[in-house]
Design an enzyme around this catalytic site. Structure first.
Site, PDB file in Angstrom:
ATOM      1  N   LYS A   1     -61.688 -40.794  30.263  1.00 24.80           N
ATOM      2  CA  LYS A   1     -62.648 -39.880  30.881  1.00 24.80           C
ATOM      3  C   LYS A   1     -62.829 -40.142  32.373  1.00 24.80           C
ATOM      4  O   LYS A   1     -63.048 -39.217  33.146  1.00 24.80           O
ATOM      5  CB  LYS A   1     -64.008 -39.951  30.161  1.00 24.80           C
ATOM      6  CG  LYS A   1     -63.963 -39.278  28.791  1.00 24.80           C
ATOM      7  CD  LYS A   1     -65.340 -38.939  28.276  1.00 24.80           C
ATOM      8  CE  LYS A   1     -65.221 -38.105  27.007  1.00 24.80           C
ATOM      9  NZ  LYS A   1     -66.500 -37.775  26.411  1.00 24.80           N
TER      10      LYS A   1
ATOM     11  N   LYS B   1     -56.310 -34.443  22.716  1.00 25.12           N
ATOM     12  CA  LYS B   1     -57.421 -34.142  21.804  1.00 25.12           C
ATOM     13  C   LYS B   1     -58.077 -32.795  22.142  1.00 25.12           C
ATOM     14  O   LYS B   1     -58.273 -32.492  23.320  1.00 25.12           O
ATOM     15  CB  LYS B   1     -58.465 -35.267  21.948  1.00 25.12           C
ATOM     16  CG  LYS B   1     -59.542 -35.260  20.902  1.00 25.12           C
ATOM     17  CD  LYS B   1     -60.558 -36.374  21.152  1.00 25.12           C
ATOM     18  CE  LYS B   1     -61.594 -35.981  22.163  1.00 25.12           C
ATOM     19  NZ  LYS B   1     -62.916 -36.601  21.996  1.00 25.12           N
TER      20      LYS B   1
ATOM     21  N   LYS C   1     -64.332 -30.373  24.347  1.00 23.98           N
ATOM     22  CA  LYS C   1     -65.230 -29.395  24.971  1.00 23.98           C
ATOM     23  C   LYS C   1     -64.974 -29.281  26.459  1.00 23.98           C
ATOM     24  O   LYS C   1     -65.192 -28.251  27.061  1.00 23.98           O
ATOM     25  CB  LYS C   1     -66.680 -29.861  24.843  1.00 23.98           C
ATOM     26  CG  LYS C   1     -67.173 -30.019  23.470  1.00 23.98           C
ATOM     27  CD  LYS C   1     -68.588 -30.598  23.587  1.00 23.98           C
ATOM     28  CE  LYS C   1     -68.952 -31.334  22.354  1.00 23.98           C
ATOM     29  NZ  LYS C   1     -69.662 -32.571  22.639  1.00 23.98           N
TER      30      LYS C   1
HETATM   31  N1  AQP Z   1     -60.676 -33.247  18.639  1.00 22.64           N
HETATM   32  C1  AQP Z   1     -61.444 -33.856  17.755  1.00 22.64           C
HETATM   33  N2  AQP Z   1     -60.978 -34.100  16.503  1.00 22.64           N
HETATM   34  C2  AQP Z   1     -61.766 -34.723  15.578  1.00 22.64           C
HETATM   35  N3  AQP Z   1     -63.047 -35.112  15.815  1.00 22.64           N
HETATM   36  C3  AQP Z   1     -63.533 -34.885  17.037  1.00 22.64           C
HETATM   37  N4  AQP Z   1     -64.746 -35.130  17.590  1.00 22.64           N
HETATM   38  C4  AQP Z   1     -64.744 -34.687  18.869  1.00 22.64           C
HETATM   39  N5  AQP Z   1     -63.557 -34.144  19.179  1.00 22.64           N
HETATM   40  C5  AQP Z   1     -62.788 -34.240  18.062  1.00 22.64           C
HETATM   41  C6  AQP Z   1     -65.856 -35.774  16.883  1.00 22.64           C
HETATM   42  O1  AQP Z   1     -66.985 -34.936  16.986  1.00 22.64           O
HETATM   43  C7  AQP Z   1     -68.166 -35.742  17.012  1.00 22.64           C
HETATM   44  C8  AQP Z   1     -69.053 -35.305  18.136  1.00 22.64           C
HETATM   45  O2  AQP Z   1     -68.382 -35.550  19.350  1.00 22.64           O
HETATM   46  P1  AQP Z   1     -69.152 -35.478  20.717  1.00 22.64           P
HETATM   47  O3  AQP Z   1     -69.390 -34.083  21.054  1.00 22.64           O
HETATM   48  O4  AQP Z   1     -70.367 -36.297  20.648  1.00 22.64           O
HETATM   49  O5  AQP Z   1     -68.234 -36.163  21.799  1.00 22.64           O
HETATM   50  P2  AQP Z   1     -66.705 -36.236  22.073  1.00 22.64           P
HETATM   51  O6  AQP Z   1     -66.008 -37.037  21.030  1.00 22.64           O
HETATM   52  O7  AQP Z   1     -66.587 -36.778  23.448  1.00 22.64           O
HETATM   53  O8  AQP Z   1     -66.238 -34.716  21.990  1.00 22.64           O
HETATM   54  P3  AQP Z   1     -65.384 -33.919  23.022  1.00 22.64           P
HETATM   55  O9  AQP Z   1     -65.147 -32.556  22.542  1.00 22.64           O
HETATM   56  O10 AQP Z   1     -64.166 -34.693  23.431  1.00 22.64           O
HETATM   57  O11 AQP Z   1     -66.389 -33.777  24.229  1.00 22.64           O
HETATM   58  P4  AQP Z   1     -66.152 -33.979  25.745  1.00 22.64           P
HETATM   59  O12 AQP Z   1     -65.057 -33.079  26.139  1.00 22.64           O
HETATM   60  O13 AQP Z   1     -67.504 -33.576  26.320  1.00 22.64           O
HETATM   61  O14 AQP Z   1     -65.854 -35.408  25.927  1.00 22.64           O
HETATM   62  C9  AQP Z   1     -67.721 -37.188  17.149  1.00 22.64           C
HETATM   63  O15 AQP Z   1     -67.838 -37.836  15.887  1.00 22.64           O
HETATM   64  C10 AQP Z   1     -66.274 -37.083  17.549  1.00 22.64           C
HETATM   65  O16 AQP Z   1     -65.518 -38.160  17.043  1.00 22.64           O
END
Ligand code: AQP
Length: 333
Positions: free
Chosen positions: A114, A198, A201
């Site tokens: 990140k 991955k 968002k």
């Molecule tokens: N691509 C993914 N596949 C499986 N699980 C996922 N999670 C996130 N992306 C995937 C799981 O969703 C839960 C909530 O995640 P989060 O929103 O708290 O944060 P994150 O993991 O940082 O999600 P993003 O989409 O990658 O957000 P950004 O882009 O803002 O960093 C968690 O249990 C996560 O494992």
């Protein structure tokens, strides 16, 4: 054994299929089992580790609650609350940051990803957020934490912090060492534009993900445009390893239909992507369209969503302030 479940989701907008298949689908199953005590947190303190627009953040917090409910979490049978309204989380994070070691945090791959090349400019919160995550979990004596595969390393850190606190203060088993609950298959859903990245968002391209608020036409269009390779669909699992996009799309299909990857391969082996994509769109629309409509409906009822958070805040505060008080006593305050 009764399971104590804790998990959090960041209210950073655009909750997507990866969040659903990797985490929220699992939350719903655990919540449906009356033997489990479930706590689901909208982790807004985590969200501000990168810059957020205040108005959007406020809306996204409500939308995250709406998404929980639309996906099937029952607010009567779980505690749903906003992290920033329960101050024990920030306080416990400080106490635990005096237990966690720099070397442990330096190994966190998500920070490296990140922060990118410019890590000097990343916020300190982004670096230390796994400690806040540990506090979130440990305050509730959670026994099990359902997360996507990307959170596995942070959970291992949480376990290390709990064990070190217990050892340092000779309080065997005071902080409960939680077990991760990561789906065996399809625990990491990849971008529709790049099968090695991955689904996220924060990806600038909206075409890289299916959002849980997308409507039917948008879903069909995104699947149509999803990256593939020129070959027909594979005949065996072995072939899939070198074909990340095919593997991801077949994984999404399998997860939504509750088929194994082998079953999906057998169904589509030798067929071309256009035929498979049509079927995939169909199952996606069946699942997501309902959720999307429900989120939109719930989003208009701010009072209801705020009430859920308020009820949750009271319950979460009772549990966590008691644990924090015990931590203070143990530390010697
Ligand atoms: N691509 C993914 N596949 C499986 N699980 C996922 N999670 C996130 N992306 C995937 C799981 O969703 C839960 C909530 O995640 P989060 O929103 O708290 O944060 P994150 O993991 O940082 O999600 P993003 O989409 O990658 O957000 P950004 O882009 O803002 O960093 C968690 O249990 C996560 O494992």
């Amino acid at each position: 054994m009764n399971k104590k479940i804790f998990s959090g989701v960041q209210p950073t907008g655009n909750l997507h299929l990866g969040n659903y298949l990797g985490a929220i689908k699992n939350f719903v199953e655990l919540n449906n089992d009356d033997k489990n005590d479930c706590v689901f947190c909208v982790v807004d303190l985590h969200a501000i580790t990168v810059k957020q627009d205040p108005k959007e953040l406020r809306d996204n917090i409500r939308e995250t609650v709406a998404t929980f409910i639309a996906c099937g979490i029952n607010p009567e049978k779980s505690i749903i609350f906003k992290q920033s309204t329960v101050s024990a989380h920030s306080e416990a994070a400080w106490l635990l940051s005096c237990v966690a070691r720099m070397g442990w945090l330096n190994r966190m791959t998500q920070f490296k990803e990140k922060a990118g090349k410019d890590k000097e400019k990343a916020s300190i919160g982004l670096y230390s957020y796994p400690i806040l995550m540990a506090a979130d979990i440990l305050l509730y004596d959670a026994t099990h934490v359902p997360v996507g595969e990307d959170q596995k390393q942070h959970l291992e850190l949480c376990r290390d912090i709990a064990q070190k606190f217990n050892n340092d203060y000779a309080v065997d088993d005071f902080l409960k060492v939680p077990e991760p609950l990561i789906q065996k298959e399809f625990s990491r859903i990849m971008s529709l534009k790049d099968g090695t990245k991955k689904m996220s968002k924060s990806d600038l391209s909206d075409l890289s993900r299916v959002n849980l608020t997308d409507d039917k036409d948008l879903i069909i269009n995104k699947i149509k445009k999803a990256k593939t390779d020129p070959l027909p669909l594979p005949n065996s699992l072995n072939e899939l390893n070198a074909r990340p996009e095919a593997k991801n799309l077949l994984g999404i299909y399998s997860s939504l239909t509750n088929f194994t990857l082998e079953q999906s391969i057998n169904e589509f082996s030798g067929k071309n992507f256009s035929e498979f994509k049509e079927k995939l769109s169909q199952v996606l629309v069946e699942k997501i369209d309902k959720i999307s409509n429900e989120i939109k409906k719930l989003n208009t009822d701010k009072k209801y969503l705020d009430q859920i958070l308020l009820d949750g805040q009271k319950k979460a505060n009772d549990i966590s302030s008691y644990k924090l008080k015990k931590m203070h006593e143990i530390i010697g305050f």
